[in-house]
Design a protein around this motif. Structure first.
Motif, PDB file in Angstrom:
ATOM      1  N   SER A 187     -70.570  54.085 -22.423  1.00 22.66           N
ATOM      2  CA  SER A 187     -69.111  54.076 -22.524  1.00 22.66           C
ATOM      3  C   SER A 187     -68.484  52.907 -21.760  1.00 22.66           C
ATOM      4  O   SER A 187     -67.265  52.788 -21.734  1.00 22.66           O
ATOM      5  N   ARG A 188     -69.298  52.073 -21.148  1.00 18.90           N
ATOM      6  CA  ARG A 188     -68.842  50.901 -20.382  1.00 18.90           C
ATOM      7  C   ARG A 188     -67.866  51.292 -19.264  1.00 18.90           C
ATOM      8  O   ARG A 188     -66.729  50.816 -19.222  1.00 18.90           O
TER       9      ARG A 188
ATOM     10  N   PHE B 136     -65.766  51.446 -15.934  1.00 18.21           N
ATOM     11  CA  PHE B 136     -65.211  50.416 -15.050  1.00 18.21           C
ATOM     12  C   PHE B 136     -65.298  49.019 -15.639  1.00 18.21           C
ATOM     13  O   PHE B 136     -65.282  48.033 -14.917  1.00 18.21           O
ATOM     14  N   ASP B 137     -65.437  48.925 -16.960  1.00 16.09           N
ATOM     15  CA  ASP B 137     -65.548  47.622 -17.634  1.00 16.09           C
ATOM     16  C   ASP B 137     -66.661  46.760 -17.043  1.00 16.09           C
ATOM     17  O   ASP B 137     -66.513  45.551 -16.886  1.00 16.09           O
ATOM     18  N   LEU B 138     -67.789  47.376 -16.716  1.00 16.70           N
ATOM     19  CA  LEU B 138     -68.905  46.644 -16.122  1.00 16.70           C
ATOM     20  C   LEU B 138     -69.770  45.917 -17.156  1.00 16.70           C
ATOM     21  O   LEU B 138     -70.669  45.199 -16.791  1.00 16.70           O
ATOM     22  N   GLY B 139     -69.520  46.130 -18.417  1.00 13.75           N
ATOM     23  CA  GLY B 139     -70.307  45.460 -19.449  1.00 13.75           C
ATOM     24  C   GLY B 139     -71.099  46.463 -20.251  1.00 13.75           C
ATOM     25  O   GLY B 139     -70.913  47.668 -20.153  1.00 13.75           O
ATOM     26  N   ASN B 140     -72.026  45.929 -21.044  1.00 12.10           N
ATOM     27  CA  ASN B 140     -72.826  46.822 -21.886  1.00 12.10           C
ATOM     28  C   ASN B 140     -73.988  47.409 -21.088  1.00 12.10           C
ATOM     29  O   ASN B 140     -74.228  47.041 -19.935  1.00 12.10           O
TER      30      ASN B 140
ATOM     31  N   PHE C 209     -64.041  45.856  -7.769  1.00 13.01           N
ATOM     32  CA  PHE C 209     -63.522  46.052  -9.116  1.00 13.01           C
ATOM     33  C   PHE C 209     -62.262  45.230  -9.380  1.00 13.01           C
ATOM     34  O   PHE C 209     -61.535  45.485 -10.330  1.00 13.01           O
TER      35      PHE C 209
END
Length: 141
Positions: free
Chosen positions: A28-29, A31-35, A138
């Motif tokens: 679901s990715r 914290f927008d950490l990537g794939n 973050f």
């Protein structure tokens, strides 16, 4: 001449297990950490990189700097877990407008109420160093 060699691995887990739930969550990715591969590699770097470079013969200041980096990343993660799940203000269910709000997996919400007396206390609020580290990690101001 050294060839371009690659190392790869694959992980499969049943969705009903904790391992499967973690993999599904990471898809679901958060914290927008990537794939998923990027998140897994970031986690492995933070947890294991000092050991890996030490095993390859790296020592001295380079190893020390990698160890400090890893410790800071892991401390930030521990602080994030502590703040989200162990803080005294976190509750599994709260009442808002006489309606109960639960923490189901599909719809997690934290509802808080601030009255005028609490607002004065918030003006004096100073973030702990751990939270500042998390915010920095973050890119949150």
């Amino acid at each position: 001449m050294e060839q371009n060699q690659q190392v790869f691995f694959s992980i499969r887990r049943r969705l009903g297990t904790i391992d499967g739930q973690i993999i599904n969550y990471l898809h679901s990715r958060p914290f927008d950490l990537g794939n998923l591969p990027e998140i897994v590699m970031l986690t492995l770097l933070e947890y294991w990189s000092p050991f890996a470079i030490s095993a390859d013969g790296v020592d001295g200041d380079e190893l020390r700097q990698r160890a400090i980096w890893s410790i800071k990343k892991l401390e930030a993660q521990a602080a994030l877990i502590r703040e989200i799940f162990l803080s005294s203000h976190v509750q599994t269910a709260v009442t808002a407008n006489n309606a109960e709000v639960g923490d189901s997996a599909s719809d997690q919400r934290l509802v808080s109420t601030i009255n005028d007396e609490d607002a004065d206390d918030l003006a004096e609020l100073v973030l702990p160093e751990e939270i500042k580290q998390i915010n920095s990690l973050f890119n949150v101001e």
